[in-house]
Design a protein around this motif. Structure first.
Motif, PDB file in Angstrom:
ATOM      1  N   GLU A  11       4.297  15.098  -8.368  1.00  0.00           N
ATOM      2  CA  GLU A  11       5.523  15.059  -7.580  1.00  0.00           C
ATOM      3  C   GLU A  11       6.713  15.596  -8.370  1.00  0.00           C
ATOM      4  OE1 GLU A  11       3.417  12.643  -8.485  1.00  0.00           O
ATOM      5  OE2 GLU A  11       3.748  10.844  -7.274  1.00  0.00           O
ATOM      6  N   ALA A  12       7.638  16.251  -7.665  1.00  0.00           N
ATOM      7  CA  ALA A  12       8.874  16.691  -8.309  1.00  0.00           C
ATOM      8  C   ALA A  12       9.804  15.508  -8.548  1.00  0.00           C
ATOM      9  CB  ALA A  12       9.566  17.742  -7.447  1.00  0.00           C
ATOM     10  N   GLY A  13       9.673  14.474  -7.719  1.00  0.00           N
ATOM     11  CA  GLY A  13      10.509  13.285  -7.861  1.00  0.00           C
ATOM     12  C   GLY A  13       9.822  12.075  -7.267  1.00  0.00           C
ATOM     13  N   VAL A  19      10.825   8.195  -5.642  1.00  0.00           N
ATOM     14  CA  VAL A  19      11.881   7.298  -5.156  1.00  0.00           C
ATOM     15  C   VAL A  19      11.334   5.882  -5.115  1.00  0.00           C
ATOM     16  CG1 VAL A  19      13.468   6.758  -3.276  1.00  0.00           C
ATOM     17  CG2 VAL A  19      12.893   9.150  -3.782  1.00  0.00           C
ATOM     18  N   SER A  61       9.418   7.734 -17.895  1.00  0.00           N
ATOM     19  CA  SER A  61      10.087   8.971 -18.305  1.00  0.00           C
ATOM     20  C   SER A  61       9.449   9.590 -19.544  1.00  0.00           C
ATOM     21  CB  SER A  61      11.574   8.715 -18.553  1.00  0.00           C
ATOM     22  OG  SER A  61      12.232   8.391 -17.341  1.00  0.00           O
ATOM     23  N   HIS A 103       9.826  15.409 -16.742  1.00  0.00           N
ATOM     24  CA  HIS A 103      10.390  16.385 -15.806  1.00  0.00           C
ATOM     25  C   HIS A 103      10.343  15.917 -14.362  1.00  0.00           C
ATOM     26  CE1 HIS A 103      10.616  19.193 -19.106  1.00  0.00           C
ATOM     27  NE2 HIS A 103       9.322  19.051 -19.342  1.00  0.00           N
ATOM     28  N   VAL A 104       9.900  14.686 -14.141  1.00  0.00           N
ATOM     29  CA  VAL A 104       9.875  14.139 -12.786  1.00  0.00           C
ATOM     30  C   VAL A 104      11.138  13.303 -12.571  1.00  0.00           C
ATOM     31  CG1 VAL A 104       8.658  12.640 -11.162  1.00  0.00           C
ATOM     32  CG2 VAL A 104       7.360  14.108 -12.710  1.00  0.00           C
ATOM     33  N   ARG A 105      11.902  13.657 -11.550  1.00  0.00           N
ATOM     34  CA  ARG A 105      13.137  12.925 -11.261  1.00  0.00           C
ATOM     35  C   ARG A 105      12.801  11.547 -10.684  1.00  0.00           C
ATOM     36  NH1 ARG A 105      13.966  17.946  -9.066  1.00  0.00           N
ATOM     37  NH2 ARG A 105      13.657  17.089  -6.973  1.00  0.00           N
ATOM     38  N   LEU A 106      13.488  10.544 -11.146  1.00  0.00           N
ATOM     39  CA  LEU A 106      13.268   9.174 -10.679  1.00  0.00           C
ATOM     40  C   LEU A 106      14.549   8.667 -10.017  1.00  0.00           C
ATOM     41  CD1 LEU A 106      11.309   6.732 -10.608  1.00  0.00           C
ATOM     42  CD2 LEU A 106      12.316   6.000 -12.785  1.00  0.00           C
ATOM     43  N   GLN A 107      14.449   8.258  -8.764  1.00  0.00           N
ATOM     44  CA  GLN A 107      15.585   7.694  -8.044  1.00  0.00           C
ATOM     45  C   GLN A 107      15.337   6.209  -7.811  1.00  0.00           C
ATOM     46  OE1 GLN A 107      17.251   9.744  -4.619  1.00  0.00           O
ATOM     47  NE2 GLN A 107      16.086  11.597  -5.126  1.00  0.00           N
TER      48      GLN A 107
END
Length: 222
Positions: A11-13, A15, A35, A40-44
């Protein structure tokens, strides 16, 4: 390397929605470990209250939800049980009564409660019969108000243990109902199709809470 991993299904990110009562130390450790493995994976992160996280799950806006509520049609995995305890500032008038308290005593004083973060199906939880009541949006705000001797509240031990030990907050001597347990569970939006990053975040959360089981909080309350 990133392009190749994305091609393989990374996944790119991710949530996640986590209830505010979840142990903050465990959450921080899980996010740090995630992380390190997926830089490189965005975490929201969405900090929810009561039905807010479940609403995000139903809407498909969260890949992983940590909540004290069950979600119809989804399977949850137990994580930890969080104790709530009724507390007030040591100088609060309720403590000056110097006797065991009943709910009629509480009715005469201001209660600080936290609002459900759901936008459509907000719900109440716990005792809500005080004549005066302030409703806030975050547990941190509720804690600040109680520390200023502006009211009493049921607060999660995960957020106030250090203040209890320092004598900055004091449990209310209730005859009954002074403590309650909220079991926390983890729910994946799509258990079968979750990507490697989402699954890794779930594993890190489980590993993090293993270091702070509910028994240690129960023992400290007693």
């Amino acid at each position: 390397d990133i392009a190749e991993r994305l091609k393989q299904g990374l996944e790119a990110g991710v949530v996640i929605s986590v209830d505010q009562i979840f142990p903050a130390d465990a959450l921080a450790r899980a996010m740090e470990a995630f992380s390190a493995g997926f830089p490189h994976v965005r975490l929201q992160l969405h900090e929810s209250v009561l039905n807010g996280g479940i609403e995000m799950l139903y809407d498909g806006r969260a890949d992983l939800v940590v909540s004290g509520l069950a979600a119809q049609g989804f399977l949850g995995e137990p994580l930890v049980s969080v104790p709530f305890i009724a507390v007030a500032h040591p100088d609060h008038p309720l403590h000056r009564l110097e006797r065991r308290l009943d709910l009629r005593d509480l009715e005469r004083h201001r209660q600080i409660v936290v609002r459900d973060s759901s936008q459509r199906e907000a719900r109440d939880s716990g005792w809500l019969k005080a004549e005066q009541r302030w409703t806030v949006s975050h547990i941190g705000t509720s804690l600040d108000m109680v520390e200023r001797c502006l009211g009493f509240a049921w607060l999660p031990v995960t957020r106030i243990q250090d203040r209890l030990e320092a004598g900055e907050l004091k449990p209310l001597a209730l005859l009954a109902g002074g403590t309650r347990q909220v079991p926390i569970q983890m729910i994946l939006r799509d258990l079968d199709r979750a990507g490697p990053a989402t699954r890794a975040m779930a594993e890190h959360l489980k590993a993090a809470v293993a270091d702070c089981p509910s028994e240690q909080f129960i023992e400290k309350i007693e």
